[in-house]
Design a protein around this motif. Structure first.
Motif, short mmCIF file in Angstrom:
data_model
loop_
_atom_site.label_atom_id
_atom_site.label_comp_id
_atom_site.label_asym_id
_atom_site.label_seq_id
_atom_site.Cartn_x
_atom_site.Cartn_y
_atom_site.Cartn_z
N CYS A 150 -89.60 -53.99 40.63
CA CYS A 150 -90.49 -53.17 39.92
C CYS A 150 -90.00 -53.14 38.49
O CYS A 150 -89.03 -53.25 37.92
N CYS B 220 -88.67 -49.73 36.76
CA CYS B 220 -86.94 -49.37 36.89
C CYS B 220 -86.19 -50.57 36.72
O CYS B 220 -85.15 -50.76 36.69
N CYS C 258 -86.56 -44.08 41.86
CA CYS C 258 -87.59 -44.56 40.86
C CYS C 258 -89.06 -43.87 41.59
O CYS C 258 -89.30 -44.47 42.56
N HIS D 87 -91.92 -45.00 41.03
CA HIS D 87 -92.88 -45.99 41.08
C HIS D 87 -92.70 -46.82 42.38
O HIS D 87 -93.68 -47.36 42.86
N CYS D 88 -91.43 -47.00 42.64
CA CYS D 88 -91.20 -47.94 43.68
C CYS D 88 -90.53 -47.33 44.87
O CYS D 88 -90.09 -47.81 46.06
#
Ligand SMILES: [Zn+2]
Ligand SMILES: [Zn+2]
Length: 360
Positions: free
Chosen positions: A145, A148, A166, A168-169
């Motif tokens: 990712c 991060c 995180c 985003h992931c």
């Protein structure tokens, strides 16, 4: 960190090992390689140092996360895919989670609930996708990712703030250009499940059966939830339950109540003939012994038939004339004892008030 040293390998623990396991492994290794025990051997001393180094790094969440991230970039991509399913990156966010308890209803007819026995129940349960192990991403398309840097965690600003997964992931440290083909990226699949249940004879509405471990499967080694099955008894169109007895409201015409009749009444085992005695009163209960629900101590309750005398409506002229004939002098006649007692009581009330008796 020394180049090419795998601290997990040094301690002999998996990359997903919780802190307790790391501590225990360190104690074991440190005892074995302690210089005092090995006569000052240089090799043992070197191993002892490595163990301490590994423990210092992995025992602290922050240094461990940083180490994991660096390890990630050092490992070759081909190795990564293999390691992925061991939970290499962001593994500590993928916590062991118990499956949820599930509740489902088992609908039975009154007849089925009286008999009891085996019943099948089908339902859908959510389970971690086996193909991607809940990652939701196609393994061959994975990369660290970018948000991060593969750490899987995000540190909010502030010294005391605790790291979070995180966003985003999802704390995995990995993202993929394409979604897992089995779960379409959700990480969870729906499985249809069928269980067989044993229902006791005479079960009641709302009764709950518990099937331990038959609920939602646990995630990442967590225990499965339990399954609670609630018995729902579908309303019978004619019979209703009163404890172990069954109740039936039976409409009969005035002639049947006056002269007596034989009628068909429903029971759990089909229709039976019931004799209505001549002179049956409205609301009177007739009893069919042993035709009710099974009793917990053995035997069965009764079927109680409440006679509902129905007054005819929408009469033609001819019928009205017949009823008028029947009504002549009805109330006071000996064939209506309740009406006669009522009239007598009313006359007594009037006499107490000093009024003259009705009609003389
Ligand atoms: Zn991330
Ligand atoms: Zn999947």
């Amino acid at each position: 960190m020394s180049e090419h040293v795998d601290y997990y390998q040094v301690l002999g623990v998996p990359r997903t090992a919780p802190i307790e396991q790391i501590k225990a492994a360190y104690r074991r290794q440190a005892l074995r390689h302690h210089p005092d025990k090995n006569g000052g051997s240089g090799e043992a001393e070197e191993r002892f140092k490595r163990c301490s180094e590994a423990f210092t790094t992995l025992a602290d969440a922050t240094t461990r996360a940083a180490y994991d991230a660096r390890l990630w970039t050092e490992l070759s991509p081909s190795l990564l895919v293999g390691e992925l399913f061991a939970g290499l990156t962001g593994g500590r966010w993928r916590r062991r989670r118990a499956g949820r308890d599930l509740r489902h209803e088992l609908r039975l007819t009154l007849e089925q609930s009286a008999i009891g026995g085996r019943h099948r129940l089908s339902f859908v349960v959510e389970s971690v996708c086996e193909l991607c192990d809940g990652f939701g991403a196609a393994a061959e398309q994975l990369s660290p990712c970018a948000e991060c840097e593969g750490r899987g965690e995000w540190r909010p600003p502030g010294v005391l703030a605790l790291p979070r997964p995180c966003p985003h992931c999802g704390g995995r440290g990995l993202r993929s250009r394409s979604a897992c083909r089995r779960c379409a990226g959700v990480g969870v699949v729906e499985l249809s499940r069928e269980v067989e249940l044993r229902v006791r004879a005479g079960s009641v509405d709302g009764e709950t059966l518990t099937l331990l471990g038959q609920g939602e499967p646990g995630r990442h080694g967590g225990r499965a939830g339990d399954l609670y099955v609630i018995v729902r008894i579908v309303n019978h169109p004619l019979l209703s339950r009163r404890g172990d007895d069954l109740l039936l409201e039976l409409p009969v015409g005035p002639a049947a109540a006056v002269l007596g009749d034989t009628v068909e009444v429903p029971t759990l085992e089909g229709e039976v003939r019931l004799r209505i005695p001549a002179g049956t009163q409205a609301g009177e209960l007739l009893r069919l012994a042993g035709r009710g629900m099974p009793r917990s101590g053995g035997g069965r309750g009764d079927l109680l038939v409440r006679v509902a005398v129905e007054t005819p409506v929408e009469l033609g002229d001819e019928q009205r004339a017949l009823w008028a004939q029947l009504a002549l002098g009805a109330a006071g006649a000996p064939s209506y004892p309740r009406a006669r007692r009522f009239d007598e009581a009313l006359a007594l009330l009037r006499a107490q008030r000093g009024e003259p008796r009705d009609g003389g």
